[in-house]
Design a protein around this motif. Structure first.
Motif, mmCIF file in Angstrom:
data_model
loop_
_atom_site.group_PDB
_atom_site.id
_atom_site.type_symbol
_atom_site.label_atom_id
_atom_site.label_comp_id
_atom_site.label_asym_id
_atom_site.label_seq_id
_atom_site.Cartn_x
_atom_site.Cartn_y
_atom_site.Cartn_z
ATOM 1 N N HIS A 108 7.030 -7.270 -5.226
ATOM 2 C CA HIS A 108 7.730 -6.689 -5.784
ATOM 3 C C HIS A 108 9.893 -6.760 -5.334
ATOM 4 O O HIS A 108 9.401 -7.415 -4.133
ATOM 5 C CB HIS A 108 7.325 -5.139 -6.281
ATOM 6 N N LEU A 109 10.214 -5.722 -6.544
ATOM 7 C CA LEU A 109 11.197 -6.041 -6.073
ATOM 8 C C LEU A 109 12.162 -4.937 -4.373
ATOM 9 O O LEU A 109 11.567 -3.571 -4.956
ATOM 10 C CB LEU A 109 12.382 -5.346 -7.583
ATOM 11 N N PRO A 110 13.152 -4.955 -4.319
ATOM 12 C CA PRO A 110 13.640 -4.093 -3.582
ATOM 13 C C PRO A 110 13.483 -3.350 -3.609
ATOM 14 O O PRO A 110 14.551 -3.002 -5.049
ATOM 15 C CB PRO A 110 15.158 -5.285 -2.582
ATOM 16 N N ARG A 111 14.288 -1.871 -3.112
ATOM 17 C CA ARG A 111 13.626 -0.866 -3.326
ATOM 18 C C ARG A 111 13.549 -0.209 -4.804
ATOM 19 O O ARG A 111 13.832 0.844 -5.148
ATOM 20 C CB ARG A 111 15.316 -0.506 -3.740
ATOM 21 N N SER A 112 12.172 -0.831 -4.964
ATOM 22 C CA SER A 112 11.756 -0.351 -6.331
ATOM 23 C C SER A 112 10.609 0.910 -5.706
ATOM 24 O O SER A 112 9.736 0.471 -4.403
ATOM 25 C CB SER A 112 11.020 -1.866 -6.618
ATOM 26 N N THR A 113 9.813 1.316 -7.265
ATOM 27 C CA THR A 113 8.400 2.218 -6.525
ATOM 28 C C THR A 113 7.372 1.436 -6.437
ATOM 29 O O THR A 113 6.654 2.340 -5.753
ATOM 30 C CB THR A 113 8.451 2.710 -8.123
ATOM 31 N N LEU A 114 7.924 0.428 -6.675
ATOM 32 C CA LEU A 114 6.421 -0.646 -6.306
ATOM 33 C C LEU A 114 6.454 -1.524 -5.175
ATOM 34 O O LEU A 114 5.212 -0.376 -4.845
ATOM 35 C CB LEU A 114 6.102 -1.921 -6.765
ATOM 36 N N PHE A 115 7.469 -1.969 -4.935
ATOM 37 C CA PHE A 115 7.540 -1.466 -2.722
ATOM 38 C C PHE A 115 6.815 0.019 -2.371
ATOM 39 O O PHE A 115 6.746 0.096 -1.382
ATOM 40 C CB PHE A 115 8.975 -2.264 -2.751
ATOM 41 N N MET A 116 7.640 0.710 -2.900
ATOM 42 C CA MET A 116 7.194 2.057 -2.243
ATOM 43 C C MET A 116 5.803 2.020 -1.745
ATOM 44 O O MET A 116 5.280 2.835 -0.924
ATOM 45 C CB MET A 116 8.278 2.947 -2.794
ATOM 46 N N LEU A 117 5.340 1.892 -3.366
ATOM 47 C CA LEU A 117 3.803 2.407 -3.521
ATOM 48 C C LEU A 117 2.724 1.567 -2.051
ATOM 49 O O LEU A 117 1.965 2.267 -1.967
ATOM 50 C CB LEU A 117 4.077 1.651 -4.811
ATOM 51 N N VAL A 118 3.330 -0.307 -2.411
ATOM 52 C CA VAL A 118 2.016 -0.837 -0.927
ATOM 53 C C VAL A 118 2.610 -0.091 0.481
ATOM 54 O O VAL A 118 2.290 -0.548 1.081
ATOM 55 C CB VAL A 118 2.750 -2.224 -1.786
ATOM 56 N N SER A 119 3.491 0.525 0.396
ATOM 57 C CA SER A 119 4.201 0.687 1.861
ATOM 58 C C SER A 119 3.539 2.041 1.884
ATOM 59 O O SER A 119 3.139 1.858 3.271
ATOM 60 C CB SER A 119 6.124 1.136 1.960
ATOM 61 N N GLY A 120 3.368 2.752 0.561
ATOM 62 C CA GLY A 120 2.125 3.906 1.041
ATOM 63 C C GLY A 120 0.768 3.033 0.981
ATOM 64 O O GLY A 120 0.598 4.316 2.559
ATOM 65 N N LEU A 121 0.834 2.230 1.024
ATOM 66 C CA LEU A 121 -0.664 1.589 1.502
ATOM 67 C C LEU A 121 -0.981 1.038 2.248
ATOM 68 O O LEU A 121 -1.740 1.448 2.961
ATOM 69 C CB LEU A 121 -1.574 0.516 -0.358
#
Length: 341
Positions: A297-310
């Motif tokens: 996913h893109l830097p600073r994206s909500t999707l990178f935040m999601l996988v970081s949460g996982l």
């Protein structure tokens, strides 16, 4: 959390402009309890366990990008959420030329009247006539490639197939659930032979998935709502798999977000029909899924935040650094990852 924590440098050469061919020949980075492993998508049956269940999003991408004229001014529209039988919310290019009540001519006998302007800058568009809006879009619209691809090359005939998954049934998305682009009938047969099941749900992906996070802190970011549905039979099946010791593996962040939206604090997945604007960041307690197949996913994206949460922020930062150094292909047409916390 500070949004800067989710930033990273991505070389332009790592951005995929076309999918792998065949689709299941894409690379796949596996993160599990044993570490990090370089694989390919056809290794997925061996990377999961008998009794696991993959959950796919069966939304179908519609030709949601339109080019039109309001008076003498050119106006571009990207539809992102249906609000009624003939009304869509749309992001408008050259929006300063548009006012409530203006008519846009998109050619091919397709016109729409601009309605109210939302807080996010989008306009409501009311399409004229009696034909279903889907037929109008087939005539006047084009496939809405993500901006990071569209900025590098024009949409062409190949994208009509390339940007649609093999599961696409329910029209309404303006972006593909791209993790499922890697799947082929041959791969599905191999998964079935390995005792790995599959199920589908529907979440109509909106163009808001590509919007950057402009806030400095994740607490100040507001997600766009997207409509989704999990029927009772599917919810029951997912719960049964988990009760029997199998894992529910979401294919794509869209499937994951909908399952988590439908899951209560008791870890039971319930039928769901409505909008979700769930925003998942580190610290979130996952209740309905046990793993994720997703792209990079893109830097600073909500999707990178999601996988970081996982998986944890430091672990995902290390995985992305490994992927970038190893030449993995990023974004919608890029390679895959299998995340098993």
């Amino acid at each position: 959390m500070n949004v800067d924590l989710f930033d990273f440098d991505l070389p332009q050469d790592n951005i995929a402009l076309r999918p792998a061919s065949p689709r299941d020949s894409a690379r796949m980075l596996v993160l599990d309890a044993a570490g990090m492993h370089d694989r390919i998508v056809t290794d997925l049956p061996a990377s999961l366990r008998p009794g696991d269940l993959l959950v796919f999003n069966d939304t179908r991408v519609i030709p949601a990008q339109l080019e039109g004229i309001r008076g003498a001014a050119k106006v571009g529209a990207t539809l992102h959420k249906r609000e009624g039988p003939r009304r869509w919310r749309a992001f408008i290019r050259n929006a300063k030329r548009l006012r409530d009540g203006d008519t846009i001519d998109f050619g091919h006998g397709v016109t729409a009247t601009a309605g109210d302007r939302g807080d996010d800058g989008s306009f409501a568009l009311d399409f004229a006539g009696d034909e279903p809006v889907e037929l109008l879009l087939e005539r006047a619209g084009r496939m809405p490639l993500p901006p990071y691809i569209a900025a590098k090359r024009p949409t062409d005939a190949r994208d009509a197939d390339d940007y649609q998954t093999m599961f696409a049934q329910e029209p309404g998305a303006v972006a593909a659930p791209t993790a499922a682009l890697h799947f082929t009938p041959a791969l599905m047969a191999a998964l079935d032979a390995a005792g790995i099941g599959d199920a589908t749900l529907t979440l109509h992906v909106g163009a808001g998935t590509f919007l950057p996070v402009k806030a400095d802190d994740t607490a100040d970011h507001k997600m766009h709502a997207e409509w989704g549905r999990i029927d009772a039979a599917t919810a029951d099946r997912l719960n049964t798999v988990r009760a029997a010791g199998g894992r529910v593996i979401a294919v794509g962040t869209t499937s994951l977000r909908l399952i988590e939206s439908a899951c209560g604090d008791d870890n039971i997945i319930r039928p769901f029909d409505g909008d979700t604007a769930i925003f998942i960041t580190p610290g979130y307690r996952f209740k309905g899924i046990d793993g994720l197949v997703t792209n990079f996913h893109l830097p600073r994206s909500t999707l990178f935040m999601l996988v970081s949460g996982l998986m944890g922020l430091e672990r995902m930062q290390a995985a992305y650094a490994h992927a970038i150094a190893g030449g993995y292909r990023f974004y919608s047409y890029g390679d895959a990852s299998l995340l098993l916390p």
